[in-house]
Design a protein around this motif. Structure first.
Motif, mmCIF file in Angstrom:
data_model
loop_
_atom_site.group_PDB
_atom_site.id
_atom_site.type_symbol
_atom_site.label_atom_id
_atom_site.label_comp_id
_atom_site.label_asym_id
_atom_site.label_seq_id
_atom_site.Cartn_x
_atom_site.Cartn_y
_atom_site.Cartn_z
ATOM 1 N N ILE A 44 0.880 -1.254 0.150
ATOM 2 C CA ILE A 44 0.018 -0.131 -0.078
ATOM 3 C C ILE A 44 0.711 1.386 -0.020
ATOM 4 C CG2 ILE A 44 -1.620 1.231 1.325
ATOM 5 C CD1 ILE A 44 -2.596 -1.468 2.241
ATOM 6 N N THR A 45 2.097 1.342 0.865
ATOM 7 C CA THR A 45 2.818 2.438 0.930
ATOM 8 C C THR A 45 3.429 2.592 -0.597
ATOM 9 O OG1 THR A 45 3.244 1.827 3.409
ATOM 10 C CG2 THR A 45 4.872 3.425 2.233
ATOM 11 N N ALA A 46 4.115 1.367 -0.898
ATOM 12 C CA ALA A 46 4.758 1.728 -2.404
ATOM 13 C C ALA A 46 3.833 2.062 -3.257
ATOM 14 C CB ALA A 46 5.347 0.162 -2.639
ATOM 15 N N LEU A 47 2.510 1.516 -3.461
ATOM 16 C CA LEU A 47 1.589 2.006 -4.638
ATOM 17 C C LEU A 47 1.238 3.242 -4.588
ATOM 18 C CD1 LEU A 47 -1.682 1.997 -4.339
ATOM 19 C CD2 LEU A 47 -1.409 -0.539 -3.883
ATOM 20 N N SER A 48 1.074 3.679 -3.261
ATOM 21 C CA SER A 48 0.666 5.136 -2.867
ATOM 22 C C SER A 48 1.969 6.107 -3.549
ATOM 23 C CB SER A 48 0.497 5.553 -1.440
ATOM 24 O OG SER A 48 -0.600 4.759 -1.034
ATOM 25 N N GLN A 49 3.213 5.728 -3.304
ATOM 26 C CA GLN A 49 4.425 6.559 -3.533
ATOM 27 C C GLN A 49 4.256 6.648 -5.210
ATOM 28 O OE1 GLN A 49 7.027 7.795 -1.494
ATOM 29 N NE2 GLN A 49 7.064 8.957 -3.443
ATOM 30 N N ARG A 50 4.284 5.547 -5.734
ATOM 31 C CA ARG A 50 4.161 5.382 -7.496
ATOM 32 C C ARG A 50 2.888 6.097 -7.981
ATOM 33 N NH1 ARG A 50 3.751 0.240 -11.090
ATOM 34 N NH2 ARG A 50 3.777 1.527 -12.960
ATOM 35 N N LEU A 51 1.715 6.137 -7.247
ATOM 36 C CA LEU A 51 0.672 7.112 -7.888
ATOM 37 C C LEU A 51 0.991 8.391 -7.645
ATOM 38 C CD1 LEU A 51 -2.378 4.952 -6.225
ATOM 39 C CD2 LEU A 51 -1.758 5.041 -8.568
ATOM 40 N N VAL A 52 1.633 8.838 -6.540
ATOM 41 C CA VAL A 52 1.977 10.404 -6.478
ATOM 42 C C VAL A 52 3.034 10.624 -7.568
ATOM 43 C CG1 VAL A 52 3.060 11.909 -4.885
ATOM 44 C CG2 VAL A 52 1.208 10.309 -4.147
ATOM 45 N N ASP A 53 3.962 9.668 -7.601
ATOM 46 C CA ASP A 53 5.265 10.077 -8.525
ATOM 47 C C ASP A 53 4.891 10.019 -9.856
ATOM 48 O OD1 ASP A 53 6.614 10.467 -6.236
ATOM 49 O OD2 ASP A 53 7.774 8.277 -6.427
ATOM 50 N N GLU A 54 4.088 9.056 -10.516
ATOM 51 C CA GLU A 54 3.916 8.782 -11.901
ATOM 52 C C GLU A 54 2.359 9.175 -12.362
ATOM 53 O OE1 GLU A 54 5.330 5.131 -12.968
ATOM 54 O OE2 GLU A 54 6.858 5.066 -11.370
ATOM 55 N N TYR A 55 1.632 9.234 -11.380
ATOM 56 C CA TYR A 55 0.170 9.490 -11.955
ATOM 57 C C TYR A 55 -0.459 10.550 -11.407
ATOM 58 C CZ TYR A 55 0.717 4.489 -13.677
ATOM 59 O OH TYR A 55 1.144 3.732 -14.328
ATOM 60 N N GLY A 56 0.343 11.423 -10.786
ATOM 61 C CA GLY A 56 -0.312 12.691 -10.144
ATOM 62 C C GLY A 56 -1.337 12.472 -9.152
ATOM 63 N N GLY A 57 -1.246 11.396 -8.591
ATOM 64 C CA GLY A 57 -1.956 11.043 -7.424
ATOM 65 C C GLY A 57 -3.416 10.003 -7.641
ATOM 66 N N LEU A 58 -3.522 9.892 -9.052
ATOM 67 C CA LEU A 58 -4.748 9.355 -9.375
ATOM 68 C C LEU A 58 -4.583 7.839 -9.810
ATOM 69 C CD1 LEU A 58 -5.827 12.174 -11.961
ATOM 70 C CD2 LEU A 58 -6.612 11.830 -9.727
ATOM 71 N N VAL A 59 -5.361 7.142 -9.583
ATOM 72 C CA VAL A 59 -5.640 5.614 -9.909
ATOM 73 C C VAL A 59 -5.584 5.533 -11.462
ATOM 74 C CG1 VAL A 59 -6.280 3.391 -9.650
ATOM 75 C CG2 VAL A 59 -6.246 4.881 -7.632
ATOM 76 N N PRO A 60 -4.843 4.694 -12.272
ATOM 77 C CA PRO A 60 -5.032 4.531 -13.523
ATOM 78 C C PRO A 60 -6.442 3.626 -13.746
ATOM 79 C CG PRO A 60 -2.991 3.224 -12.991
ATOM 80 C CD PRO A 60 -3.624 4.176 -11.687
ATOM 81 N N ASP A 61 -7.205 3.936 -14.957
ATOM 82 C CA ASP A 61 -8.301 3.186 -15.108
ATOM 83 C C ASP A 61 -8.139 1.855 -16.057
ATOM 84 O OD1 ASP A 61 -8.138 4.668 -17.334
ATOM 85 O OD2 ASP A 61 -10.059 5.624 -17.153
ATOM 86 N N SER A 62 -6.979 1.712 -16.429
ATOM 87 C CA SER A 62 -7.155 0.268 -17.319
ATOM 88 C C SER A 62 -6.325 -0.999 -16.714
ATOM 89 C CB SER A 62 -5.882 0.623 -18.341
ATOM 90 O OG SER A 62 -4.604 0.499 -18.161
ATOM 91 N N ILE A 63 -6.751 -1.984 -16.959
ATOM 92 C CA ILE A 63 -6.456 -3.135 -16.078
ATOM 93 C C ILE A 63 -4.782 -3.565 -16.547
ATOM 94 C CG2 ILE A 63 -6.631 -5.659 -16.459
ATOM 95 C CD1 ILE A 63 -9.729 -5.176 -16.782
ATOM 96 N N GLU A 64 -4.455 -3.161 -17.637
ATOM 97 C CA GLU A 64 -3.131 -3.519 -18.055
ATOM 98 C C GLU A 64 -2.194 -2.433 -17.259
ATOM 99 O OE1 GLU A 64 -5.540 -3.194 -20.245
ATOM 100 O OE2 GLU A 64 -5.731 -5.333 -20.749
ATOM 101 N N GLU A 65 -2.535 -1.300 -17.031
ATOM 102 C CA GLU A 65 -1.696 -0.375 -16.187
ATOM 103 C C GLU A 65 -1.752 -0.944 -14.595
ATOM 104 O OE1 GLU A 65 -0.148 3.082 -16.422
ATOM 105 O OE2 GLU A 65 -1.541 3.877 -18.351
ATOM 106 N N LEU A 66 -2.714 -1.344 -14.437
ATOM 107 C CA LEU A 66 -2.960 -1.647 -12.671
ATOM 108 C C LEU A 66 -2.177 -2.750 -12.516
ATOM 109 C CD1 LEU A 66 -6.790 -0.994 -12.430
ATOM 110 C CD2 LEU A 66 -5.177 -0.080 -10.947
#
Ligand code: SF4
Length: 218
Positions: free
Chosen positions: A95-117
């Motif tokens: 949870i900590t790692a994915l939060s960091q990556r969401l902030v760093d690479e996705y502007g804090g937004l969860v991607p909406d595609s299965i492939e990216e997730l």
């Protein structure tokens, strides 16, 4: 069952659903539909009872409801908040790692595609499908152990594992049922069509069900 019976099956399941306990992740989604909360709840829910998932998610989201807020917590904080969820140390790291990556690479937004997730550590097809369906209202079919078991028991698919079941359902389940099928079959599997000794004698699907692989019933 015959493929065309799927409409009757879904109608009966929707009627019965009102009387069953709702899966914990769905409850979270129904609260506010946040894709981030659905994603985190799914991670917490793996190998964990629904009641434990619901309480652990509520405790965590009271402190951190976004990736940015999650970054203010330490891994130890997250562990303590989600305890006693199974593998809570591993999950807090994910949870900590994915939060960091969401902030760093996705502007804090969860991607909406299965492939990216699927590129996030700890996210498998089941979680990715749940996030796109419950979090974004997009097309997807989340197949877990209940969906896999019951689809095969009914005789609607003939598959060996959840991934095969997902692809079989994608090719034959009418699209209007994609969003509902996980909720309906998880609740049905937890409350009625149990893994061992399903309640066939009181099942409204009994006249339609092929009972494939069912050895003992109640
Ligand atoms: Fe499950 Fe039995 Fe109902 Fe078939 S008849 S869906 S095996 S409970």
């Amino acid at each position: 069952m015959k493929s065309e019976d799927i409409h009757d099956v879904i109608t009966i399941l929707r009627e019965e659903y009102k009387h069953w306990q709702t899966p914990a992740v769905t409850i979270v989604a129904q609260c506010n539909g946040s894709p981030f909360k659905v994603l985190v709840s799914c991670i917490i829910s793996l190998r964990t009872k629904d009641e434990v998932t619901a309480l652990a998610s509520a405790r965590l989201f009271a402190r951190a409801a976004t990736p940015e807020e999650m970054m203010k917590l330490s891994e130890k904080d997250v562990s303590e908040l989600i305890y006693p969820a199974g593998f809570y140390h591993t999950k807090s790291a994910q949870i900590t790692a994915l939060s960091q990556r969401l902030v760093d690479e996705y502007g804090g937004l969860v991607p909406d595609s299965i492939e990216e997730l699927l590129t996030f550590k700890g996210v498998g097809r089941k979680t990715a499908n749940l996030v796109v369906t419950l979090g974004f209202g997009k097309a997807g079919i989340c197949v877990d152990t209940h969906v896999h078991r019951i689809s095969n028991r009914l005789g609607y698919v003939d598959t060996k594992n959840p991934e095969e079941t997902e692809w079989a359902l994608r090719s034959k389940l009418p699209p209007e049922y994609w969003g509902d099928i996980n909720d309906l079959l998880v609740a049905f599997g937890q409350n009625h069509c149990h893994p061992v000794s399903p309640r066939c004698s009181s099942c409204r699907l009994s006249p339609l069900c092929s009972r494939i692989g069912v050895k003992r019933t109640r």
